[in-house]
Motif scaffolding. Sequence first.
Motif, PDB file in Angstrom:
ATOM      1  N   GLU A  11     -72.275 113.407  30.652  1.00 35.72           N
ATOM      2  CA  GLU A  11     -71.441 112.290  31.085  1.00 35.72           C
ATOM      3  C   GLU A  11     -71.742 111.047  30.255  1.00 35.72           C
ATOM      4  O   GLU A  11     -72.900 110.704  30.015  1.00 35.72           O
ATOM      5  CB  GLU A  11     -71.678 111.990  32.554  1.00 35.72           C
ATOM      6  N   LEU A  12     -70.707 110.389  29.823  1.00 38.87           N
ATOM      7  CA  LEU A  12     -70.812 109.118  29.115  1.00 38.87           C
ATOM      8  C   LEU A  12     -70.706 108.014  30.164  1.00 38.87           C
ATOM      9  O   LEU A  12     -69.760 107.995  30.951  1.00 38.87           O
ATOM     10  CB  LEU A  12     -69.687 108.991  28.089  1.00 38.87           C
ATOM     11  N   GLN A  38     -64.201  99.604  28.971  1.00 39.51           N
ATOM     12  CA  GLN A  38     -63.017  99.304  29.773  1.00 39.51           C
ATOM     13  C   GLN A  38     -62.327 100.594  30.209  1.00 39.51           C
ATOM     14  O   GLN A  38     -61.878 100.721  31.347  1.00 39.51           O
ATOM     15  CB  GLN A  38     -62.038  98.413  28.995  1.00 39.51           C
ATOM     16  N   SER A  39     -62.256 101.555  29.320  1.00 40.59           N
ATOM     17  CA  SER A  39     -61.632 102.831  29.646  1.00 40.59           C
ATOM     18  C   SER A  39     -62.404 103.547  30.750  1.00 40.59           C
ATOM     19  O   SER A  39     -61.817 104.088  31.690  1.00 40.59           O
ATOM     20  CB  SER A  39     -61.546 103.706  28.393  1.00 40.59           C
ATOM     21  N   LEU A  40     -63.730 103.527  30.660  1.00 37.32           N
ATOM     22  CA  LEU A  40     -64.554 104.125  31.711  1.00 37.32           C
ATOM     23  C   LEU A  40     -64.350 103.383  33.039  1.00 37.32           C
ATOM     24  O   LEU A  40     -64.264 103.993  34.100  1.00 37.32           O
ATOM     25  CB  LEU A  40     -66.024 104.117  31.311  1.00 37.32           C
ATOM     26  N   HIS A  41     -64.250 102.063  32.950  1.00 42.42           N
ATOM     27  CA  HIS A  41     -64.035 101.230  34.140  1.00 42.42           C
ATOM     28  C   HIS A  41     -62.693 101.581  34.808  1.00 42.42           C
ATOM     29  O   HIS A  41     -62.565 101.519  36.035  1.00 42.42           O
ATOM     30  CB  HIS A  41     -64.083  99.752  33.758  1.00 42.42           C
ATOM     31  N   CYS A  42     -61.696 101.942  34.011  1.00 39.72           N
ATOM     32  CA  CYS A  42     -60.363 102.288  34.536  1.00 39.72           C
ATOM     33  C   CYS A  42     -60.324 103.680  35.163  1.00 39.72           C
ATOM     34  O   CYS A  42     -59.277 104.094  35.662  1.00 39.72           O
ATOM     35  CB  CYS A  42     -59.325 102.221  33.420  1.00 39.72           C
ATOM     36  N   PHE A  47     -67.531 111.739  27.794  1.00 42.67           N
ATOM     37  CA  PHE A  47     -68.544 112.756  27.548  1.00 42.67           C
ATOM     38  C   PHE A  47     -69.173 112.527  26.182  1.00 42.67           C
ATOM     39  O   PHE A  47     -68.507 112.065  25.255  1.00 42.67           O
ATOM     40  CB  PHE A  47     -67.937 114.167  27.578  1.00 42.67           C
ATOM     41  N   THR A  48     -70.442 112.885  26.081  1.00 44.06           N
ATOM     42  CA  THR A  48     -71.092 112.924  24.775  1.00 44.06           C
ATOM     43  C   THR A  48     -71.301 114.379  24.404  1.00 44.06           C
ATOM     44  O   THR A  48     -71.438 115.251  25.274  1.00 44.06           O
ATOM     45  CB  THR A  48     -72.464 112.211  24.779  1.00 44.06           C
TER      46      THR A  48
END
Length: 153
Positions: A11-12, A38-42, A47-48
């Motif tokens: 998980e990123l 911001q994308s994760l916040h949305c 993923f890494t």
Amino acid sequence: MAIEAAYSLAELTHESVGRFMEEESPDQDSWTLAQVRQSLHCGHLGFTLQSPEGVAGYCIVRQLPGVMEILNLVVLPSFRSMGYGKIFLELLCRLGMARKLDRIWLEVCCSNLPAVSLYRASGFAEVGRRRGYYSGRPGAGPENDAIVMEKAL
């Protein structure tokens, strides 16, 4: 390069992305750290790609009914041209199948020939184009369509 247990997705998170990504990426096609966060916040998923040598790349995806859409996929510069992109895509396909998804979508600039080649070699097919989609970007030439690609799972 065969996929082995040594390669996995992790998980990123807001915290982990800062460990390997510079504030402003030197690659004009890459997202900035602020854009990834911001994308994760949305609510998008990140993923890494974990390799024996460390984090080899990261991606941002969103899951829709039956579909995973790859919004951003980056193999870090020191891992490029060594098969890590193909491994990353294979692991994302396995994740999609485990989640009972039907297909994976993505879009790529037609002038990004290494990426287009990678996606085609990984079983993605062109299903559409967005004419001039990337034409407003700095350094963009007149032929910068977005190629919409899909792979059935």
